[in-house]
Write a protein that holds these residues in place. Structure first.
Motif, mmCIF file in Angstrom:
data_model
loop_
_atom_site.group_PDB
_atom_site.id
_atom_site.type_symbol
_atom_site.label_atom_id
_atom_site.label_comp_id
_atom_site.label_asym_id
_atom_site.label_seq_id
_atom_site.Cartn_x
_atom_site.Cartn_y
_atom_site.Cartn_z
ATOM 1 N N PHE A 150 0.759 -1.178 -0.038
ATOM 2 C CA PHE A 150 -0.012 0.000 0.124
ATOM 3 C C PHE A 150 1.201 1.304 0.014
ATOM 4 O O PHE A 150 1.818 1.359 0.817
ATOM 5 C CB PHE A 150 -0.822 -0.022 1.297
ATOM 6 C CG PHE A 150 -1.768 1.161 1.317
ATOM 7 C CD1 PHE A 150 -3.002 1.295 0.700
ATOM 8 C CD2 PHE A 150 -1.407 2.023 2.142
ATOM 9 C CE1 PHE A 150 -3.938 2.389 0.739
ATOM 10 C CE2 PHE A 150 -2.054 3.465 2.386
ATOM 11 C CZ PHE A 150 -3.447 3.464 1.739
ATOM 12 N N ASP A 151 0.585 2.227 -0.858
ATOM 13 C CA ASP A 151 1.343 3.526 -0.815
ATOM 14 C C ASP A 151 0.276 4.403 -1.294
ATOM 15 O O ASP A 151 0.606 5.553 -1.837
ATOM 16 C CB ASP A 151 2.349 3.363 -1.815
ATOM 17 C CG ASP A 151 2.239 3.101 -3.274
ATOM 18 O OD1 ASP A 151 1.087 3.124 -3.739
ATOM 19 O OD2 ASP A 151 3.157 3.241 -3.972
ATOM 20 N N GLY A 152 -1.023 4.349 -0.800
ATOM 21 C CA GLY A 152 -1.939 5.455 -1.476
ATOM 22 C C GLY A 152 -1.989 6.856 -1.022
ATOM 23 O O GLY A 152 -2.458 7.705 -1.565
ATOM 24 N N THR A 153 -1.266 6.948 0.114
ATOM 25 C CA THR A 153 -1.050 8.574 0.734
ATOM 26 C C THR A 153 -0.034 9.021 0.173
ATOM 27 O O THR A 153 0.348 10.225 0.364
ATOM 28 C CB THR A 153 -1.759 8.614 2.279
ATOM 29 O OG1 THR A 153 -0.304 8.210 2.875
ATOM 30 C CG2 THR A 153 -2.677 7.653 2.758
ATOM 31 N N CYS A 154 1.018 8.294 -0.310
ATOM 32 C CA CYS A 154 2.203 8.786 -0.714
ATOM 33 C C CYS A 154 2.059 10.308 -1.414
ATOM 34 O O CYS A 154 1.234 10.194 -2.498
ATOM 35 C CB CYS A 154 2.881 7.906 -1.460
ATOM 36 S SG CYS A 154 4.385 8.898 -2.081
ATOM 37 N N SER A 155 2.718 11.340 -1.116
ATOM 38 C CA SER A 155 2.210 12.591 -1.373
ATOM 39 C C SER A 155 3.493 12.993 -2.558
ATOM 40 O O SER A 155 3.236 14.051 -3.420
ATOM 41 C CB SER A 155 2.437 13.732 -0.514
ATOM 42 O OG SER A 155 3.667 13.762 0.284
ATOM 43 N N LYS A 183 6.818 10.619 -4.348
ATOM 44 C CA LYS A 183 7.030 9.843 -5.272
ATOM 45 C C LYS A 183 6.745 8.275 -4.848
ATOM 46 O O LYS A 183 6.946 7.969 -3.960
ATOM 47 C CB LYS A 183 8.541 9.654 -5.469
ATOM 48 C CG LYS A 183 9.356 10.933 -6.182
ATOM 49 C CD LYS A 183 10.433 10.624 -6.743
ATOM 50 C CE LYS A 183 11.771 10.585 -5.742
ATOM 51 N NZ LYS A 183 13.035 10.408 -6.371
ATOM 52 N N PRO A 184 5.521 7.904 -5.496
ATOM 53 C CA PRO A 184 4.910 6.304 -4.866
ATOM 54 C C PRO A 184 5.969 5.412 -5.405
ATOM 55 O O PRO A 184 6.878 5.464 -6.157
ATOM 56 C CB PRO A 184 3.672 6.529 -5.622
ATOM 57 C CG PRO A 184 3.898 7.313 -6.979
ATOM 58 C CD PRO A 184 4.885 8.349 -6.697
ATOM 59 N N GLY A 185 5.503 4.120 -4.917
ATOM 60 C CA GLY A 185 6.329 2.909 -5.470
ATOM 61 C C GLY A 185 6.648 2.069 -4.284
ATOM 62 O O GLY A 185 7.048 0.940 -4.557
ATOM 63 N N ALA A 186 6.159 2.239 -3.011
ATOM 64 C CA ALA A 186 6.493 1.441 -2.109
ATOM 65 C C ALA A 186 5.668 0.300 -2.097
ATOM 66 O O ALA A 186 5.944 -0.915 -1.837
ATOM 67 C CB ALA A 186 6.157 2.152 -0.571
ATOM 68 N N GLU A 206 8.615 1.771 3.204
ATOM 69 C CA GLU A 206 9.170 2.882 2.615
ATOM 70 C C GLU A 206 10.306 2.582 1.368
ATOM 71 O O GLU A 206 10.841 3.248 1.084
ATOM 72 C CB GLU A 206 9.338 4.071 3.305
ATOM 73 C CG GLU A 206 8.294 4.632 4.212
ATOM 74 C CD GLU A 206 7.161 5.370 3.245
ATOM 75 O OE1 GLU A 206 7.532 5.620 1.984
ATOM 76 O OE2 GLU A 206 6.374 5.861 3.813
ATOM 77 N N LEU A 207 10.550 1.190 1.241
ATOM 78 C CA LEU A 207 11.391 0.863 0.135
ATOM 79 C C LEU A 207 10.537 1.067 -1.090
ATOM 80 O O LEU A 207 9.257 0.520 -1.273
ATOM 81 C CB LEU A 207 11.780 -0.488 0.100
ATOM 82 C CG LEU A 207 12.167 -1.188 -1.366
ATOM 83 C CD1 LEU A 207 13.726 -0.549 -1.429
ATOM 84 C CD2 LEU A 207 12.355 -2.734 -1.008
ATOM 85 N N SER A 208 11.073 1.989 -2.058
ATOM 86 C CA SER A 208 10.360 1.969 -3.357
ATOM 87 C C SER A 208 11.462 1.848 -4.260
ATOM 88 O O SER A 208 12.356 2.345 -4.871
ATOM 89 C CB SER A 208 10.127 3.766 -3.475
ATOM 90 O OG SER A 208 9.230 3.877 -4.555
ATOM 91 N N PRO A 209 11.171 0.514 -4.677
ATOM 92 C CA PRO A 209 12.554 -0.154 -5.463
ATOM 93 C C PRO A 209 12.969 0.650 -6.607
ATOM 94 O O PRO A 209 14.110 0.529 -7.062
ATOM 95 C CB PRO A 209 12.217 -1.445 -5.523
ATOM 96 C CG PRO A 209 10.752 -1.781 -5.158
ATOM 97 C CD PRO A 209 10.360 -0.626 -4.349
ATOM 98 N N HIS A 210 11.932 0.689 -7.548
ATOM 99 C CA HIS A 210 12.261 1.415 -8.897
ATOM 100 C C HIS A 210 13.068 2.763 -8.770
ATOM 101 O O HIS A 210 13.665 2.947 -9.821
ATOM 102 C CB HIS A 210 10.883 1.874 -9.479
ATOM 103 C CG HIS A 210 9.826 0.417 -9.913
ATOM 104 N ND1 HIS A 210 8.929 0.529 -10.671
ATOM 105 C CD2 HIS A 210 10.072 -0.645 -9.361
ATOM 106 C CE1 HIS A 210 8.309 -0.465 -10.721
ATOM 107 N NE2 HIS A 210 8.911 -1.486 -9.906
ATOM 108 N N TYR A 211 13.075 3.419 -7.602
ATOM 109 C CA TYR A 211 13.963 4.591 -7.449
ATOM 110 C C TYR A 211 15.510 4.150 -7.460
ATOM 111 O O TYR A 211 16.346 5.308 -7.417
ATOM 112 C CB TYR A 211 13.428 5.551 -6.621
ATOM 113 C CG TYR A 211 12.218 6.341 -7.168
ATOM 114 C CD1 TYR A 211 12.364 7.248 -8.145
ATOM 115 C CD2 TYR A 211 10.952 6.039 -6.921
ATOM 116 C CE1 TYR A 211 11.213 7.777 -8.779
ATOM 117 C CE2 TYR A 211 9.721 6.421 -7.453
ATOM 118 C CZ TYR A 211 9.822 7.443 -8.355
ATOM 119 O OH TYR A 211 8.782 7.956 -8.934
#
Lengths: 283, 283, 283, 283, 283, 283
Positions: B29-34, B36-39, B256-261
């Motif tokens: 879930f990363d729905g409230t990320c304001s 860079k999403p991707g978690a 909060e790992l967002s691997p694509h970044y």
């Protein structure tokens, strides 16, 4: 409720092996790759992405949920030992053919098609091979090695003899390879123009389809070790697969996706769609 | 022989649920990320990479193969519906706690820790929370929303009250958040300097560890939505986990790992190693 | 005037072979890599980047322009044939040693150090090996193969015996490998803490330095197949090389740069600088 | 002289609001995205890139400098709250329509077209919608949610009823969605073949154009969440827009650019050009 | 045996200068680039990649190994000094023309064609120029500068006068540039439709071909500073070069490859293939 | 309500010019860059990212919202004309100094500091310059050019004379440059060790701070043209800026961010934070 760790949204290959008509097998081998390796990552990348793909094909108006297909996972191989790897592949595929199932293999580099096709040639004496590829793959040896992604179709020719291999989309090779192809294979340079007449010629004979995805133009498929401009478009390939739909396809593979070289992820998505269509054409 | 499609080379979480002490759960879930999403991609990325990691930790001199841990897969959530998602998370985690197992959650964004910790607070009345984080996460609302990754620890404070939250590594927030932290939490700015005395103060009380991986410096962990320079090093974090090893940890998460970044893949590899160490500290 | 196609701005290895004390050789081999391949691209990437590097080292206060060094290019190898490749490497390096020159090898994966060190061990009977590495590389076999990047130091130990290998920076391996290291090698976990006393112990004996660049923390060196967090910093490595400066170094290699995995180019730049410093320490 | 911080080299949308015929609005919403998010970054990316684009179109032989267009910036939205976001969008767009201006919206994900089109349907009772898209977007719900990028055209159909939606380029959906489309919309599978006759049928009726940029083939537009091979080429789209040029277009949007997934920047450049052409067709 | 550091597998330009008919020269200049620089990296990138390309062209059925071509390396230039750089280029190219050799230049940005073509115009008084390009490059000045990649063909027109420049594939420019082109050059908008009749018109006159690679669609060539959608396909370009094959080509260049903007490497591979075909058409 | 197109969430530089104490100016110049260009993109990248940064600094316990700062946008420059560009920069900065405001410049390459500092030296006769940098930048000429990023501090020395330049963090240069620095500047190799005593020596004199961001280690700042391993950490830089906080800083710049070379975005985020801290130290 917790969803299954490996659940596939739309596409699920969860039939029991015993009930399956087609067995999917991954072969994460890229050991003879001479330039940019990474085809080893293709089976995992494809499985990760399949879940987002619809089971329904608007091209063939068929739906994967209507067929019995299982996924056996990857064949375990030794890194750095080509001869042993090819031997293992040959044994594993043979045991599936002995169970009277069709195999659909996710490569890996193109050399893996050699032991697979040898099995098929042993089982079906009138087998023909349809190869989609940017390269002739007809070298006698490559940098001194006889077992190579660049020699694979020469090895297959050694097994099958003249006139049993149909090559489409070829646009790269040495002068000698082009000369060999003109003499010994059904050879369609650059595109799929003669596919329709090839299909008529093949008729009901058992067909193995080896799909080197670099037959596609790098504009739509850059995630491969040796991208060759001037390839066919995705629509041309779909038109080709629609033609294949009437054939007696007994086995198939898709090879040479190297997913890390396409950071947009499009190449993997393309491979998944080609896989869906080829599976539906086989089913 | 065919290897299992999901086999993990060295690390395997294949205990039966009923025999397990710790249940791993993914929450994509990363729905409230304001920003860079991707978690949402973290649970899959971590599972893909774990297979290459050794089960043995030279930091703790422990080996994962000695413990009973199962992986339940991901919780299925509705995209775009935050309230419903939090409710689902709360129910799922509760049912595992009711079975007297510890949970180890792979996020997802930090907001997911809120419903998890509420469950733990209901079960353990003297629960304390140790938070590793670059951010205070103590806003009352964020861009008008009370449910946000930037408000999660304020929500946890609403549940637990003063003095129950220990914050480490914090280096970013508004003036008001820093003032709030100084008043209402055990607050260690920039690093882990006071971790040792915190551990003495906590003693045998049940501890929930919420690990926002952005506590690490972006030099070693750039794959996150809001990287904040000036973080702790990996070695400092390992030293911290060695200290945690003696505590009574009843639950933990890494978020909060967002691997694509991080295209090098290092951030995912780091998350896997932090996960191994935290699991060993809990086990 | 036209500049030379391969001119190096500041760093030039253009001595004649017969006048050179050190011969640089590239070995673009990564055939046993089990995870992310690409070390084959390192020699070309390093040569492309060297031209931008100053010949002067402020660390050692030495300048490469004061020494006679030549670059022999890469050894030609067969793709996919590990045994033949190792044999070729062994012959080529032997012929250089027979000419009484030191070799500095740019790998390639770590396995290539095995045939090189075997040559050195044949030439110098009291040879010691200093290994900088994240991994023990002491497995007996890896996924069934005895010739592997993960077994290379075990193979070297087979040749040299106990107490001749000094390992630094190690932070990853199986429980069994750590146990083996504790018994059979000079083993410094995590960092270079004992390097100074090792140097005293080594004295004037001939030293081969094998530098697996993944000894560096992935924060500064992510361009490698299996990055391991918790490594040493670049400054720690420079301090280490300053210590090495007094030794009798007869040969060295730098291995496991996989340049494509670091799109910023920093890893290649780091490899170039480590190469400059190691060359200056040898010279 | 200092140039303006936001000056656009060639393309400038600097008319006063009161003098403008068209108002540009950004909606950086991607909250229901189920796979790869990032459409939220599109408005900023497009504004950053527009400055390099010529105001003159050789396709339509028109020049943006001849028209009155203003850019109102982005609508401020709450992260993680879909219902509130849609409500805000509806109000903002309504107030512009009440001022008798046309809107040109830069998304964001496709769901944002729903509240916009509802406003237009309220204002123009004979409104028709032309949708360019790879996907039918006709699901009743998606993973349990009725408000989703995958349901947006079903919601629009709920508002407008049968025969008012013209769909072009569709190549992905469930079997049920294709069946629904065949019954309830003007449906052109794969390409724009029937666009010309659609335009004749539409005549002078007010038209809203919703341009999901994934209608384009991923070869030219990979920067989107769910790229679907087999799409139309840029030239086919230009030919389509030349046909649209004669229609009474009262509003338009371009959605689903996710710029971070295309590191070459081509997708953003394509979006800018499509925006120029659509604006010129509207003006 | 050690292979040569710069050996090219299949393609080798190793003739002696005195024996060569064509001299290859690199010009790593991108000093007036107004948007995304990086064309300076093209000569090195192309030389690195050529080794993997077959010498044989199935398009022209010719083989590079049959011709005498040498590679002179790059011209050394001053960074930041446009006027001096152009002067140096002019001198170097002149000295090669004086030796009665053809030049094939690897740019660099398009401005470099100006001093080259001036040399050719001095040598051949009936010279015509065939330009493949996405842009007219006919501005009088660009952001105040008269020497710019955007003014290069205007400068060439100043030298040659009306009717001597044939422009193909143009799809971007100001209204004024398009008007100028319609009046003063042979102007083929968007594609190569009129190439065949141009070739008839040109007859035996000496031809200089300036190939701005951005004439190709960004789907196949995104590695360039200002990619313009709507370009020609690789196959259309090959068909064009087959037509060129009969002309009296006295010199050629390929410009505006900016390799870093295409991480898949396809753009560099495409540039190499275009170079092979153009060389074969010249030879 | 519509939010402003350029609104900054937390950090806003929206004071009127006449009320401002500090004027921010962007200079997107990288014309003499000899290796990897791209510093021209820094001003836009930094402005795009600033909005996500908190105005409050926990390092200095100051808040940007307490000071009057305006952003004047970028200075318009001619591409490819270094001398004219430097002249324009000099005039623009002079006019701001004449209005008795401090300037904070966002580069661009380091050469831009030369005309700026010349203005400051004219205004403040006892000016001292503090330079943070990986490179000495003390060459007399670079590849034949006297105006270069590699000569900038030599040019500044020409203006100011001995003992007025304080250099910190230097770790790369020729033997001659290091010798020159030892003689003519306050020179602190590798780190900030002597910063404290420098500050005492400087006392109340007016200080210009030129911050070449490559002083930072590439682990935290890889987005620069010539990354040099062995740099200072972000924490060391923050400690340095805390020391600067007491000085009479009359102007500052941050240069050599090349954002495209760091795809994680961390380098730009770091530049924003350094900018916040330097502005607060100046304010």
């Amino acid at each position: 409720m917790l969803k299954d760790k490996n659940c596939l949204e739309d596409i699920v290959f969860d039939s029991e092996y015993k009930d399956s008509d087609i067995a999917i097998v991954g072969i994460a081998f890229d050991g003879t790759c001479s330039y940019k390796p990474g085809a080893r990552f293709a089976p995992q990348a494809i499985r990760n992405d399949l879940y987002g793909l619809e089971a329904y094909s608007p091209y063939l108006d068929k739906d994967l949920s209507d067929y019995n297909i299982c996924d056996l996972g990857d064949i375990e191989l030794s890194f750095g030992n080509t001869i042993l790897s090819l031997k293992t592949i040959k044994q594993e595929i043979k045991s599936i053919l002995d169970d009277n199932k069709k195999t659909f293999v996710i490569g890996g580099e193109h050399l893996i098609s050699c032991p697979i096709i040898e099995n098929y040639a042993d089982k079906y004496e009138d087998l023909v091979v349809i190869q989609f590829d940017a390269h002739t793959d007809l070298r006698e040896d490559y940098l001194g090695e006889k077992l190579s992604h660049a020699t694979v179709m020469r090895l297959v020719h050694n097994k099958l003899g003249d006139g049993r291999i149909f090559q489409f989309g070829i646009r790269s090779g040495t002068r000698e390879e082009f000369a060999f192809a003109n003499k010994h294979t059904h050879f369609c340079k650059f595109d799929l123009e003669t596919l329709n007449e090839a299909i008529k010629e093949i008729g009901n004979r058992p067909v193995y389809v080896t799909m080197d995805l670099d037959v596609l133009d790098p504009s739509i498929f850059c995630g491969t070790g040796t991208p060759e401009a001037g390839g066919i478009t995705f629509k041309e390939l779909m038109d080709g697969i629609i033609l294949l739909n009437g054939l007696n396809i007994v086995g198939a593979d898709i090879v040479e996706l190297s997913p890390h070289y396409d950071q947009s992820g499009v190449s993997t998505a393309v491979a998944c769609k080609v896989m869906r269509e080829l599976l539906l054409a086989m089913a």
